[in-house]
Motif scaffolding. Structure first.
Motif, PDB file in Angstrom:
ATOM      1  N   ALA A 211      46.101 -28.614 -35.284  1.00 49.61           N
ATOM      2  CA  ALA A 211      45.032 -29.342 -34.599  1.00 49.61           C
ATOM      3  C   ALA A 211      45.326 -30.838 -34.589  1.00 49.61           C
ATOM      4  O   ALA A 211      45.171 -31.514 -33.562  1.00 49.61           O
ATOM      5  CB  ALA A 211      43.697 -29.054 -35.270  1.00 49.61           C
ATOM      6  N   ALA A 212      45.759 -31.373 -35.741  1.00 55.27           N
ATOM      7  CA  ALA A 212      46.051 -32.808 -35.825  1.00 55.27           C
ATOM      8  C   ALA A 212      47.252 -33.182 -34.965  1.00 55.27           C
ATOM      9  O   ALA A 212      47.215 -34.156 -34.196  1.00 55.27           O
ATOM     10  CB  ALA A 212      46.298 -33.199 -37.281  1.00 55.27           C
ATOM     11  N   VAL A 213      48.321 -32.389 -35.059  1.00 51.78           N
ATOM     12  CA  VAL A 213      49.543 -32.690 -34.293  1.00 51.78           C
ATOM     13  C   VAL A 213      49.285 -32.533 -32.797  1.00 51.78           C
ATOM     14  O   VAL A 213      49.787 -33.321 -31.982  1.00 51.78           O
ATOM     15  CB  VAL A 213      50.699 -31.781 -34.755  1.00 51.78           C
ATOM     16  N   GLY A 214      48.498 -31.529 -32.419  1.00 51.26           N
ATOM     17  CA  GLY A 214      48.200 -31.325 -31.008  1.00 51.26           C
ATOM     18  C   GLY A 214      47.503 -32.530 -30.400  1.00 51.26           C
ATOM     19  O   GLY A 214      47.871 -32.994 -29.309  1.00 51.26           O
ATOM     20  N   TYR A 215      46.525 -33.046 -31.104  1.00 53.77           N
ATOM     21  CA  TYR A 215      45.792 -34.213 -30.584  1.00 53.77           C
ATOM     22  C   TYR A 215      46.678 -35.457 -30.565  1.00 53.77           C
ATOM     23  O   TYR A 215      46.768 -36.163 -29.556  1.00 53.77           O
ATOM     24  CB  TYR A 215      44.550 -34.471 -31.434  1.00 53.77           C
ATOM     25  N   ILE A 216      47.348 -35.731 -31.696  1.00 55.41           N
ATOM     26  CA  ILE A 216      48.125 -36.967 -31.819  1.00 55.41           C
ATOM     27  C   ILE A 216      49.300 -36.997 -30.847  1.00 55.41           C
ATOM     28  O   ILE A 216      49.624 -38.051 -30.281  1.00 55.41           O
ATOM     29  CB  ILE A 216      48.603 -37.139 -33.271  1.00 55.41           C
ATOM     30  N   SER A 217      49.940 -35.843 -30.623  1.00 52.91           N
ATOM     31  CA  SER A 217      51.121 -35.825 -29.750  1.00 52.91           C
ATOM     32  C   SER A 217      50.765 -36.229 -28.326  1.00 52.91           C
ATOM     33  O   SER A 217      51.450 -37.062 -27.709  1.00 52.91           O
ATOM     34  CB  SER A 217      51.774 -34.442 -29.766  1.00 52.91           C
ATOM     35  N   LEU A 218      49.688 -35.675 -27.768  1.00 49.42           N
ATOM     36  CA  LEU A 218      49.305 -36.053 -26.405  1.00 49.42           C
ATOM     37  C   LEU A 218      48.692 -37.448 -26.367  1.00 49.42           C
ATOM     38  O   LEU A 218      48.829 -38.153 -25.362  1.00 49.42           O
ATOM     39  CB  LEU A 218      48.328 -35.021 -25.825  1.00 49.42           C
ATOM     40  N   TRP A 219      48.042 -37.863 -27.443  1.00 45.68           N
ATOM     41  CA  TRP A 219      47.521 -39.233 -27.510  1.00 45.68           C
ATOM     42  C   TRP A 219      48.675 -40.239 -27.434  1.00 45.68           C
ATOM     43  O   TRP A 219      48.595 -41.231 -26.715  1.00 45.68           O
ATOM     44  CB  TRP A 219      46.728 -39.412 -28.797  1.00 45.68           C
ATOM     45  N   CYS A 220      49.754 -39.957 -28.158  1.00 46.71           N
ATOM     46  CA  CYS A 220      50.929 -40.843 -28.122  1.00 46.71           C
ATOM     47  C   CYS A 220      51.565 -40.843 -26.735  1.00 46.71           C
ATOM     48  O   CYS A 220      51.950 -41.903 -26.215  1.00 46.71           O
ATOM     49  CB  CYS A 220      51.948 -40.412 -29.170  1.00 46.71           C
ATOM     50  N   PHE A 221      51.682 -39.646 -26.140  1.00 43.41           N
ATOM     51  CA  PHE A 221      52.262 -39.577 -24.802  1.00 43.41           C
ATOM     52  C   PHE A 221      51.419 -40.358 -23.797  1.00 43.41           C
ATOM     53  O   PHE A 221      51.953 -41.060 -22.928  1.00 43.41           O
ATOM     54  CB  PHE A 221      52.383 -38.120 -24.354  1.00 43.41           C
ATOM     55  N   TYR A 222      50.103 -40.237 -23.919  1.00 46.44           N
ATOM     56  CA  TYR A 222      49.184 -40.949 -23.022  1.00 46.44           C
ATOM     57  C   TYR A 222      49.441 -42.458 -23.071  1.00 46.44           C
ATOM     58  O   TYR A 222      49.560 -43.116 -22.028  1.00 46.44           O
ATOM     59  CB  TYR A 222      47.753 -40.621 -23.435  1.00 46.44           C
TER      60      TYR A 222
END
Length: 281
Positions: free
Chosen positions: A179-190
């Protein structure tokens, strides 16, 4: 009830059709309900008087033709049968009724049978069925109005963590990390995309949806989810813009492709993940 009795599978399919019919109501009404709520909140912030509006929620008003707003008769509202009986047209104004309605109903029935085949009549199958229906609703809503409502993504995330705690407690840590990695990964890409181009490549709803998928699938499955969704999204985007040149530059929602990848991993994730690990190891 024996799994292979003559009445069992039709019953499961019909129940799935009925839940798919309810899902159609959620898909078509939830965005309107949210828009009305946001409009009321905006008027309150601007100190404007309340705007009188007729009651509109999941239960009211009754199902009606989207064109002439004639209330449907009970037999025209039967899942799948009503649409087929009228050949996809309104009985009152003869306007076309979207094929979305029977397709969503059919998907509800097919997924119900698939999960009973995979998990039997179990609580685990019921939880997974709820996740699949929620993903389907999110995919269609995002495709139609480019919105991934928190009222669906956040309960899906918490339900994924609760599912792991109840049925697969050994994987709970993987789910929390997912859950944490899923959110952070797309947040970084954004933010990388925005800093590089000055444009927003996706919305915050996509972060929450990938976080929810991480909770249901664990962090090891996230690379495959992103690979499937990005690949399918790129392929369909190229085909769509090639067939409709006037659509070039039109943003495409990413949520439907994330949801489809999540579907694949929920229904066949163990086999797909094992094949992936064998390839990369």
């Amino acid at each position: 009830m024996p799994y292979f009795s003559l009445a069992f599978w039709p019953l499961i399919f019909v129940l799935g059709l009925c839940l798919g019919s309810f899902l159609n109501v959620v898909i078509t009404r939830l965005p309107v309900m949210l828009m009305r709520q946001w409009r009321q909140e905006a008027r309150a912030q601007l100190a404007l008087p309340d705007e009188p509006t007729p009651r509109f929620n999941i239960a009211q008003p009754r199902s009606m033709c989207p064109n002439c707003e004639t209330t449907l008769r009970w037999h025209d509202n039967l899942p799948l049968i009503g649409w087929l009986k009228r050949r996809g047209r309104c009985a009152h104004c003869d306007a076309r009724i979207s094929a979305q309605y029977p397709l969503i109903e059919l998907a509800g029935g097919v997924v119900a049978i698939s999960l009973v085949v995979l998990y039997g009549m179990s609580w685990q199958a019921l939880w997974l069925y709820g996740a699949c229906l929620t993903l389907l609703a999110l995919a269609v809503i995002d495709w139609r109005v480019q919105l991934l409502p928190d009222v669906l993504t956040l309960p899906l995330l918490w339900a994924g963590l609760l599912y792991q705690w109840l049925f697969q407690p050994a994987y709970l840590t993987d789910a929390v990390i997912g859950a944490a990695v899923g959110y952070i990964s797309l947040w970084c890409f954004y933010w990388l995309f925005k800093l590089a181009t000055g444009k927003e490549g996706m919305g915050y709803g996509d972060f929450k949806l990938l976080a929810a998928l991480g909770a249901w699938l664990g962090w090891l499955s996230l690379p495959l989810v992103l690979l499937f969704s990005a690949g399918l999204g790129a392929l369909l985007g190229i085909l769509y813009q090639a067939s409709s040149p006037q659509a070039r530059g039109t943003p495409m929602p990413f949520g439907p492709f994330l949801a489809l990848a999540g579907w694949i991993m929920l229904l066949a994730g163990d086999d797909v993940l094992a094949l992936y690990l064998n390839i990369v190891s």
